[in-house]
Scaffold this active site. Structure first.
Site, PDB file in Angstrom:
ATOM      1  N   SER A  27       0.820  -1.208   0.000  1.00 38.86           N
ATOM      2  CA  SER A  27       0.000   0.000   0.000  1.00 38.86           C
ATOM      3  C   SER A  27       0.856   1.262   0.000  1.00 38.86           C
ATOM      4  O   SER A  27       0.339   2.369  -0.065  1.00 38.86           O
ATOM      5  CB  SER A  27      -0.929   0.017   1.223  1.00 38.86           C
ATOM      6  OG  SER A  27      -0.175  -0.085   2.417  1.00 38.86           O
ATOM      7  N   HIS A 160     -39.236  22.459 -12.673  1.00 44.86           N
ATOM      8  CA  HIS A 160     -39.278  21.524 -13.819  1.00 44.86           C
ATOM      9  C   HIS A 160     -38.526  22.110 -15.022  1.00 44.86           C
ATOM     10  O   HIS A 160     -38.839  21.786 -16.164  1.00 44.86           O
ATOM     11  CB  HIS A 160     -40.709  21.172 -14.225  1.00 44.86           C
ATOM     12  CG  HIS A 160     -41.597  20.829 -13.060  1.00 44.86           C
ATOM     13  ND1 HIS A 160     -41.835  19.526 -12.670  1.00 44.86           N
ATOM     14  CD2 HIS A 160     -42.257  21.612 -12.172  1.00 44.86           C
ATOM     15  CE1 HIS A 160     -42.625  19.531 -11.605  1.00 44.86           C
ATOM     16  NE2 HIS A 160     -42.886  20.793 -11.271  1.00 44.86           N
ATOM     17  N   SER A 281     -12.973  23.902 -29.117  1.00 46.65           N
ATOM     18  CA  SER A 281     -13.136  22.640 -29.821  1.00 46.65           C
ATOM     19  C   SER A 281     -12.046  22.548 -30.875  1.00 46.65           C
ATOM     20  O   SER A 281     -11.697  23.536 -31.501  1.00 46.65           O
ATOM     21  CB  SER A 281     -14.509  22.600 -30.495  1.00 46.65           C
ATOM     22  OG  SER A 281     -14.495  21.690 -31.578  1.00 46.65           O
ATOM     23  N   LYS A 287     -16.654  27.282 -30.987  1.00 47.25           N
ATOM     24  CA  LYS A 287     -17.065  26.720 -29.696  1.00 47.25           C
ATOM     25  C   LYS A 287     -16.299  27.302 -28.510  1.00 47.25           C
ATOM     26  O   LYS A 287     -15.112  27.588 -28.592  1.00 47.25           O
ATOM     27  CB  LYS A 287     -16.862  25.188 -29.694  1.00 47.25           C
ATOM     28  CG  LYS A 287     -17.852  24.427 -30.522  1.00 47.25           C
ATOM     29  CD  LYS A 287     -19.308  24.605 -30.096  1.00 47.25           C
ATOM     30  CE  LYS A 287     -19.621  23.912 -28.790  1.00 47.25           C
ATOM     31  NZ  LYS A 287     -19.620  22.453 -28.934  1.00 47.25           N
ATOM     32  N   GLU A 294     -18.492  21.075 -16.428  1.00 54.53           N
ATOM     33  CA  GLU A 294     -18.861  19.708 -16.803  1.00 54.53           C
ATOM     34  C   GLU A 294     -18.041  18.674 -16.032  1.00 54.53           C
ATOM     35  O   GLU A 294     -18.567  17.672 -15.552  1.00 54.53           O
ATOM     36  CB  GLU A 294     -18.650  19.501 -18.308  1.00 54.53           C
ATOM     37  CG  GLU A 294     -19.620  20.291 -19.161  1.00 54.53           C
ATOM     38  CD  GLU A 294     -19.227  20.234 -20.627  1.00 54.53           C
ATOM     39  OE1 GLU A 294     -19.820  19.449 -21.362  1.00 54.53           O
ATOM     40  OE2 GLU A 294     -18.291  20.957 -21.027  1.00 54.53           O
ATOM     41  N   GLN A 326      -7.562  -1.843   4.434  1.00 57.29           N
ATOM     42  CA  GLN A 326      -6.571  -1.093   3.661  1.00 57.29           C
ATOM     43  C   GLN A 326      -7.209  -0.461   2.419  1.00 57.29           C
ATOM     44  O   GLN A 326      -6.700   0.531   1.890  1.00 57.29           O
ATOM     45  CB  GLN A 326      -5.429  -2.036   3.265  1.00 57.29           C
ATOM     46  CG  GLN A 326      -4.327  -1.394   2.464  1.00 57.29           C
ATOM     47  CD  GLN A 326      -3.127  -2.316   2.327  1.00 57.29           C
ATOM     48  OE1 GLN A 326      -2.457  -2.623   3.297  1.00 57.29           O
ATOM     49  NE2 GLN A 326      -2.860  -2.782   1.116  1.00 57.29           N
TER      50      GLN A 326
HETATM   51  N1  ARG Z   1      -1.465  -1.039   5.402  1.00 61.23           N
HETATM   52  C1  ARG Z   1      -2.365  -1.501   6.406  1.00 61.23           C
HETATM   53  C2  ARG Z   1      -3.709  -0.796   6.280  1.00 61.23           C
HETATM   54  O1  ARG Z   1      -3.759   0.189   5.656  1.00 61.23           O
HETATM   55  C3  ARG Z   1      -1.807  -1.228   7.760  1.00 61.23           C
HETATM   56  C4  ARG Z   1      -2.264  -2.159   8.805  1.00 61.23           C
HETATM   57  C5  ARG Z   1      -1.798  -3.532   8.485  1.00 61.23           C
HETATM   58  N2  ARG Z   1      -2.008  -4.402   9.571  1.00 61.23           N
HETATM   59  C6  ARG Z   1      -1.814  -5.717   9.473  1.00 61.23           C
HETATM   60  N3  ARG Z   1      -2.003  -6.413  10.532  1.00 61.23           N
HETATM   61  N4  ARG Z   1      -1.479  -6.267   8.366  1.00 61.23           N
HETATM   62  O2  ARG Z   1      -4.723  -1.230   6.788  1.00 61.23           O
END
Ligand code: ARG
Length: 454
Positions: A27, A160, A281, A287, A294, A326
């Site tokens: 992550s 409306h 455009s 245009k 939008e 996560q």
């Molecule tokens: N990257 C994880 C999250 O965002 C952090 C916590 C992970 N905890 C674990 N026990 N694997 O949730």
């Protein structure tokens, strides 16, 4: 080949995760942006461990210095984020240990990434809410500036999307100021529940060490510490609340955007959006497109979708922490980013939008807009409203059929006094009930808002 670094969870595993697993579970490519709050949380935790007698003074000082050095490296763009260290928490901790050696490994005492990520997210959200609040105030100020500049401009109000009754252009804009004010209140209310500290809840069952959680919470400017460790690590209500508030702001922005799109058409012509806030455009040289409005309208789909994604992710999760959680981050980050960007650009665009008074007033001069006032005129003569409504309705049909203007027919039918009804300024001025668009009322509202937003 160099051996891949072993994961931080240590002795349990003979081998690290497979490459596909690393890619699937990491992550850090998105949660790196929590780094500031992760480090702030760690520093507060160091103070907690010091108070608990887990760290000696010199150790605590060393860890703090190390964390600050890591923070500087990140800020200077010199930090190498490593996806094999999964997330922002492990990246920073590993860097700390590299920098200061074994003592760095004492930081992760009485702490889990479960309470850590919940803390980071709350700290991050706290500052995002401040930004969202100030951008919301800002767009209110833009609306008020345009309203004030065009105070005297009348236009048809629509129901409306059909011409209904005359209003002031300013009254229409102030309707959005009200919406954004409710949004502000929702953000403020959400902040109350965001600003509680989960740190010290550990993985699920807190800690046996003498950690003063209220003290740590105070250091981080939280309003208090959570009271159930299982809830603390698995609660994402505060994320949902923020995203729901965000979705409503986005929907309000989208409705405003739609008004601007309509008004900037040749058919309406009520406003001219500044060139810098439109696009051309590649094919049709004439245009001038309202792309900003939008896209603001379009992005609402993402923001609403993000809310649904997080709600659905949470549904049916057993207590307590699950890795599913996560999946809260990307939608949350996206909603916050989208909201701030949309608020900013729409606020700017409003300030570069000109109102075409002649077009608005030519539209409002349609006498049909005063058919209700004609019915009210009859009511003043003692005719029941339902009856008056029927009589005027028949007159409208006659006017349409014969091409005779409604005022002319009204005078013929009800006498010369009926002509006064068709003075639009007079009609508007008499709408003085609370919340109605008489210029006196609208000016009072403008004054009230300017005082409130100062
Ligand atoms: N990257 C994880 C999250 O965002 C952090 C916590 C992970 N905890 C674990 N026990 N694997 O949730």
């Amino acid at each position: 080949m160099k051996k891949a670094p072993q994961p931080m969870w240590g002795g349990r595993f003979a081998a690290g995760p497979a490459e596909v697993v690393k890619q699937f579970t990491e992550s850090v490519s998105f949660d790196w942006r929590l780094y500031k709050h992760d480090i702030a949380g760690s520093i507060a935790h160091v103070h907690g461990l010091l108070k608990a007698g887990v760290l000696a003074k010199t150790e605590a000082a060393k860890i703090k210095r190390g964390l600050r050095a890591v923070e500087r490296e990140i800020e200077l763009g010199k930090f190498k984020w490593d996806t094999s260290l999964e997330d922002v928490h492990m990246n920073i901790e590993a860097a700390l240990v590299r920098k200061i050696g074994a003592v760095g490994a004492k930081l992760h005492t009485a702490r889990s990434r479960n309470d850590q990520v919940a803390t980071d997210l709350r700290l991050w959200l706290r500052s995002e809410i401040q930004s969202a609040k100030s951008e919301t105030r800002n767009i209110q100020k833009s609306l008020i500036a345009v309203a004030e500049k065009n105070m005297g401009v009348m236009m048809p109000g629509y129901t409306h999307l059909q011409r209904a009754q005359p209003v002031l252009f300013a009254h229409h804009l102030l309707a959005y100021v009200e919406m954004f004010d409710r949004d502000m209140q929702r953000l403020e209310d959400c902040l109350k529940r965001v600003n509680i500290c989960p740190l010290g809840s550990g993985a699920i069952a807190g800690t046996a060490l003498k950690l003063d959680r209220d003290y740590v919470a105070k250091l981080l400017d939280f309003n208090g510490a959570t009271r159930n460790s299982m809830d603390a690590v698995s609660d994402r209500d505060f994320v949902v609340e923020f995203m729901a508030a965000t979705a409503l702001v986005a929907i309000h922005l989208s409705r405003l955007a739609e008004d601007l799109v309509l008004w900037s058409t040749a058919e309406f012509g009520f406003v001219v959006i500044g060139d810098a806030y439109t696009t051309g455009s590649s094919l049709m040289p004439q245009k001038k497109n309202p792309d900003v409005a939008e896209l603001t309208r379009g992005k609402t789909g993402r923001v609403v979708g993000n809310l649904v994604a997080v709600l659905t992710m949470l549904k049916g999760l057993p207590l307590a922490y699950n890795r599913d959680l996560q999946e809260d981050k990307q939608p949350l980050f996206d909603s916050a980013d989208t909201l701030l960007a949309s608020l900013r650009v729409m606020g700017d665009m409003l300030r570069h939008t000109k109102v075409n008074r002649a077009k608005c007033e030519s539209a409002v001069s349609d006498p049909m807009l005063l058919a209700t006032d004609l019915a009210d005129f009859l009511v003043n003569r003692g005719i029941p409203f339902r009856e008056a409504h029927r009589v005027v309705g028949a007159l409208v049909v006659e006017s349409e059929k014969t091409g005779t203007p409604l005022p002319k027919l009204a005078v013929k039918r009800f006498g010369a006094g009926a002509a006064r009804v068709f003075n639009v300024r007079h009609a508007l001025a008499s709408r003085r009930a609370v919340g109605a668009p008489s210029p006196t009322n609208v000016r009072m509202q403008l004054t009230r808002w300017k005082r409130l937003l100062k």
